[in-house]
Design a protein around this motif. Structure first.
Motif, PDB file in Angstrom:
ATOM      1  N   SER A  15      52.617  74.504  43.285  1.00 10.27           N
ATOM      2  CA  SER A  15      51.646  75.472  42.768  1.00 10.27           C
ATOM      3  C   SER A  15      50.461  75.614  43.708  1.00 10.27           C
ATOM      4  O   SER A  15      49.951  76.721  43.929  1.00 10.27           O
ATOM      5  CB  SER A  15      51.167  75.044  41.374  1.00 10.27           C
ATOM      6  OG  SER A  15      52.232  75.097  40.438  1.00 10.27           O
ATOM      7  N   ALA A  16      50.037  74.498  44.287  1.00  7.00           N
ATOM      8  CA  ALA A  16      48.929  74.546  45.244  1.00  7.00           C
ATOM      9  C   ALA A  16      49.317  75.359  46.477  1.00  7.00           C
ATOM     10  O   ALA A  16      48.518  76.150  47.005  1.00  7.00           O
ATOM     11  CB  ALA A  16      48.525  73.136  45.651  1.00  7.00           C
ATOM     12  N   ALA A  17      50.560  75.187  46.936  1.00 11.94           N
ATOM     13  CA  ALA A  17      51.017  75.943  48.101  1.00 11.94           C
ATOM     14  C   ALA A  17      51.111  77.432  47.779  1.00 11.94           C
ATOM     15  O   ALA A  17      50.800  78.282  48.623  1.00 11.94           O
ATOM     16  CB  ALA A  17      52.372  75.416  48.566  1.00 11.94           C
ATOM     17  N   TRP A  18      51.528  77.756  46.558  1.00 13.44           N
ATOM     18  CA  TRP A  18      51.574  79.164  46.142  1.00 13.44           C
ATOM     19  C   TRP A  18      50.174  79.778  46.208  1.00 13.44           C
ATOM     20  O   TRP A  18      49.983  80.877  46.722  1.00 13.44           O
ATOM     21  CB  TRP A  18      52.137  79.257  44.736  1.00 13.44           C
ATOM     22  CG  TRP A  18      52.293  80.661  44.212  1.00 13.44           C
ATOM     23  CD1 TRP A  18      51.290  81.511  43.793  1.00 13.44           C
ATOM     24  CD2 TRP A  18      53.507  81.403  44.091  1.00 13.44           C
ATOM     25  NE1 TRP A  18      51.797  82.714  43.391  1.00 13.44           N
ATOM     26  CE2 TRP A  18      53.167  82.682  43.567  1.00 13.44           C
ATOM     27  CE3 TRP A  18      54.845  81.124  44.333  1.00 13.44           C
ATOM     28  CZ2 TRP A  18      54.117  83.659  43.292  1.00 13.44           C
ATOM     29  CZ3 TRP A  18      55.803  82.093  44.069  1.00 13.44           C
ATOM     30  CH2 TRP A  18      55.433  83.341  43.560  1.00 13.44           C
ATOM     31  N   ILE A  19      49.198  79.048  45.679  1.00 16.82           N
ATOM     32  CA  ILE A  19      47.814  79.525  45.717  1.00 16.82           C
ATOM     33  C   ILE A  19      47.336  79.655  47.156  1.00 16.82           C
ATOM     34  O   ILE A  19      46.622  80.603  47.511  1.00 16.82           O
ATOM     35  CB  ILE A  19      46.898  78.572  44.929  1.00 16.82           C
ATOM     36  CG1 ILE A  19      47.246  78.609  43.434  1.00 16.82           C
ATOM     37  CG2 ILE A  19      45.425  78.919  45.134  1.00 16.82           C
ATOM     38  CD1 ILE A  19      46.560  77.536  42.615  1.00 16.82           C
ATOM     39  N   ALA A  20      47.745  78.717  48.008  1.00 18.77           N
ATOM     40  CA  ALA A  20      47.340  78.775  49.422  1.00 18.77           C
ATOM     41  C   ALA A  20      47.839  80.059  50.082  1.00 18.77           C
ATOM     42  O   ALA A  20      47.155  80.632  50.944  1.00 18.77           O
ATOM     43  CB  ALA A  20      47.883  77.556  50.159  1.00 18.77           C
ATOM     44  N   VAL A  21      49.022  80.520  49.699  1.00 19.07           N
ATOM     45  CA  VAL A  21      49.602  81.716  50.304  1.00 19.07           C
ATOM     46  C   VAL A  21      49.055  82.989  49.673  1.00 19.07           C
ATOM     47  O   VAL A  21      48.693  83.947  50.370  1.00 19.07           O
ATOM     48  CB  VAL A  21      51.142  81.692  50.185  1.00 19.07           C
ATOM     49  CG1 VAL A  21      51.749  83.021  50.645  1.00 19.07           C
ATOM     50  CG2 VAL A  21      51.713  80.538  51.005  1.00 19.07           C
ATOM     51  N   ARG A  22      48.946  83.009  48.337  1.00 16.45           N
ATOM     52  CA  ARG A  22      48.620  84.256  47.643  1.00 16.45           C
ATOM     53  C   ARG A  22      47.183  84.343  47.135  1.00 16.45           C
ATOM     54  O   ARG A  22      46.717  85.423  46.767  1.00 16.45           O
ATOM     55  CB  ARG A  22      49.569  84.449  46.455  1.00 16.45           C
ATOM     56  CG  ARG A  22      51.009  84.714  46.855  1.00 16.45           C
ATOM     57  CD  ARG A  22      51.725  85.466  45.768  1.00 16.45           C
ATOM     58  NE  ARG A  22      53.079  85.825  46.141  1.00 16.45           N
ATOM     59  CZ  ARG A  22      53.877  86.567  45.395  1.00 16.45           C
ATOM     60  NH1 ARG A  22      53.428  87.044  44.232  1.00 16.45           N
ATOM     61  NH2 ARG A  22      55.104  86.860  45.788  1.00 16.45           N
ATOM     62  N   GLY A  23      46.499  83.207  47.047  1.00 13.46           N
ATOM     63  CA  GLY A  23      45.137  83.234  46.535  1.00 13.46           C
ATOM     64  C   GLY A  23      45.070  83.377  45.034  1.00 13.46           C
ATOM     65  O   GLY A  23      44.005  83.625  44.459  1.00 13.46           O
ATOM     66  N   GLU A  24      46.203  83.196  44.355  1.00 16.34           N
ATOM     67  CA  GLU A  24      46.281  83.256  42.897  1.00 16.34           C
ATOM     68  C   GLU A  24      47.503  82.479  42.454  1.00 16.34           C
ATOM     69  O   GLU A  24      48.346  82.102  43.271  1.00 16.34           O
ATOM     70  CB  GLU A  24      46.389  84.711  42.422  1.00 16.34           C
ATOM     71  CG  GLU A  24      47.628  85.428  42.950  1.00 16.34           C
ATOM     72  CD  GLU A  24      47.695  86.878  42.529  1.00 16.34           C
ATOM     73  OE1 GLU A  24      46.681  87.376  41.999  1.00 16.34           O
ATOM     74  OE2 GLU A  24      48.765  87.500  42.719  1.00 16.34           O
ATOM     75  N   LEU A  25      47.602  82.228  41.145  1.00 10.56           N
ATOM     76  CA  LEU A  25      48.703  81.440  40.612  1.00 10.56           C
ATOM     77  C   LEU A  25      49.642  82.330  39.816  1.00 10.56           C
ATOM     78  O   LEU A  25      49.201  83.248  39.112  1.00 10.56           O
ATOM     79  CB  LEU A  25      48.170  80.308  39.725  1.00 10.56           C
ATOM     80  CG  LEU A  25      49.207  79.317  39.186  1.00 10.56           C
ATOM     81  CD1 LEU A  25      49.890  78.583  40.336  1.00 10.56           C
ATOM     82  CD2 LEU A  25      48.538  78.307  38.247  1.00 10.56           C
ATOM     83  N   ASP A  26      50.935  82.062  39.922  1.00  9.79           N
ATOM     84  CA  ASP A  26      51.973  82.749  39.153  1.00  9.79           C
ATOM     85  C   ASP A  26      52.641  81.710  38.254  1.00  9.79           C
ATOM     86  O   ASP A  26      53.011  80.629  38.722  1.00  9.79           O
ATOM     87  CB  ASP A  26      52.992  83.365  40.114  1.00  9.79           C
ATOM     88  CG  ASP A  26      54.028  84.235  39.418  1.00  9.79           C
ATOM     89  OD1 ASP A  26      54.600  83.780  38.408  1.00  9.79           O
ATOM     90  OD2 ASP A  26      54.277  85.356  39.884  1.00  9.79           O
ATOM     91  N   ALA A  27      52.829  82.032  36.969  1.00 13.03           N
ATOM     92  CA  ALA A  27      53.374  81.072  36.022  1.00 13.03           C
ATOM     93  C   ALA A  27      54.768  80.594  36.422  1.00 13.03           C
ATOM     94  O   ALA A  27      55.173  79.471  36.082  1.00 13.03           O
ATOM     95  CB  ALA A  27      53.415  81.686  34.624  1.00 13.03           C
ATOM     96  N   ARG A  28      55.500  81.404  37.165  1.00 12.96           N
ATOM     97  CA  ARG A  28      56.865  81.011  37.531  1.00 12.96           C
ATOM     98  C   ARG A  28      56.900  79.754  38.387  1.00 12.96           C
ATOM     99  O   ARG A  28      57.803  78.918  38.244  1.00 12.96           O
ATOM    100  CB  ARG A  28      57.553  82.154  38.276  1.00 12.96           C
ATOM    101  CG  ARG A  28      57.843  83.388  37.449  1.00 12.96           C
ATOM    102  CD  ARG A  28      58.470  84.476  38.314  1.00 12.96           C
ATOM    103  NE  ARG A  28      57.557  84.881  39.388  1.00 12.96           N
ATOM    104  CZ  ARG A  28      57.933  85.644  40.422  1.00 12.96           C
ATOM    105  NH1 ARG A  28      59.188  86.059  40.530  1.00 12.96           N
ATOM    106  NH2 ARG A  28      57.050  85.979  41.347  1.00 12.96           N
TER     107      ARG A  28
END
Length: 288
Positions: A150-163
């Motif tokens: 989840s942290a890596a997702w935020i690092a890439v997109r700047g937001e969190l996705d529930a998936r």
């Protein structure tokens, strides 16, 4: 300078920094899913820096907190701190340095990663006290590694996705399960020292069944993850291989034979994380 270098090397050996391989592939999977392919080298580089720094801080802090307990446990008495190979002052400085590197890395990614950096640090450092508080400390360790995708997702997109939280939950159960198994080695010590763990609370036989249930839950979550992201055959193959490796892991240890625990804990779990990333990344890149 020679002494500083020697102490740093001993510290890195103490925290088994190479075992960052456990969580790093899952973080990279989160990054690849977020980007729909490879993120930029800059983002990937800072994700790796943050992962290694956070784990290094957490492991060194854990050794500090547990130094007295390690000294009383025959299995851990020869670790660097209780054996006198390192001073608590040096290890404390190492923790501070690793935390600073992590914060700098988070700042280099985006605003949200920086804002969430204190929360991430609180999670990874809190685990060190959990065996004094709850028998379910294994799940706190799982959470510490599970936040990586989840942290890596935020690092890439700047937001969190529930998936992506589904992958975080899968990692939580995976780590929690193998930590339950690993804790079986300290069953007698934990009971004598008044520490809490699943084996200490429920006994070795029940602990093995709980670990199996956690790992079955992990596989179910990975199946859900594949469906959520609409992934293809390579991802399905990755889930199948991970499931097979988990079955093998459980086949080589038992409540009455823990001799191969290190092989199950270190070797197989490292293979599981790398294999998982390889299959999932290949699937995403093939369908890019």
């Amino acid at each position: 300078m020679t002494s500083l270098w020697k102490s740093t090397v001993v510290t890195l050996e103490m925290i088994k920094w190479e075992h960052s391989v456990f969580a790093l592939p899952f973080a990279l999977t989160g990054a690849v899913l977020a980007a729909g392919g490879w993120p930029s080298l800059r983002v990937l580089g800072w994700i790796v820096v943050c992962m290694v720094a956070a784990r290094s801080a957490a492991m060194a802090f854990n050794r500090l907190v547990d130094a007295r307990l390690d000294a009383a446990n025959p299995r851990t008495a020869m670790r660097a701190l209780p054996a006198g190979a390192l001073s608590s002052g040096f290890v404390s400085g190492f923790v501070v340095a690793a935390v600073l590197v992590f914060v700098v890395g988070a700042a280099m990614l985006n605003r949200l990663t920086l804002e969430l950096a204190p929360l991430a640090l609180a999670v990874v450092l809190a685990y060190s006290y959990m065996k004094r508080v709850t028998r379910w400390s294994h799940l706190v360790l799982g959470l510490a590694l599970g936040i990586a995708p989840s942290a890596a997702w935020i690092a890439v997109r700047g937001e969190l996705d529930a998936r992506i939280a589904v992958l975080s939950a899968a990692v939580l159960l995976w780590v929690g399960g193998f930590d339950v198994l690993y804790a079986c080695q300290d069953f007698e010590h934990d009971r004598a020292a008044g520490l809490k763990s699943v084996p200490q609370a429920f006994g070795l036989d029940a602990a093995f069944w709980i670990a199996r249930a956690m790992h079955l839950g992990m596989v179910c979550l990975l199946v859900w993850l594949v469906r959520l992201f609409g992934l293809g055959g390579m991802a399905w193959a990755g889930v199948a291989v991970v499931a097979a490796l988990l079955v093998y892991e459980h086949s080589i240890v038992s409540p009455r034979d823990l001799r191969r625990m290190n092989a199950a804990f270190f070797t197989l779990n490292g293979v599981i994380s790398v294999v998982f990333f390889g299959f999932f990344a290949a699937d995403v890149l093939l369908h890019k």
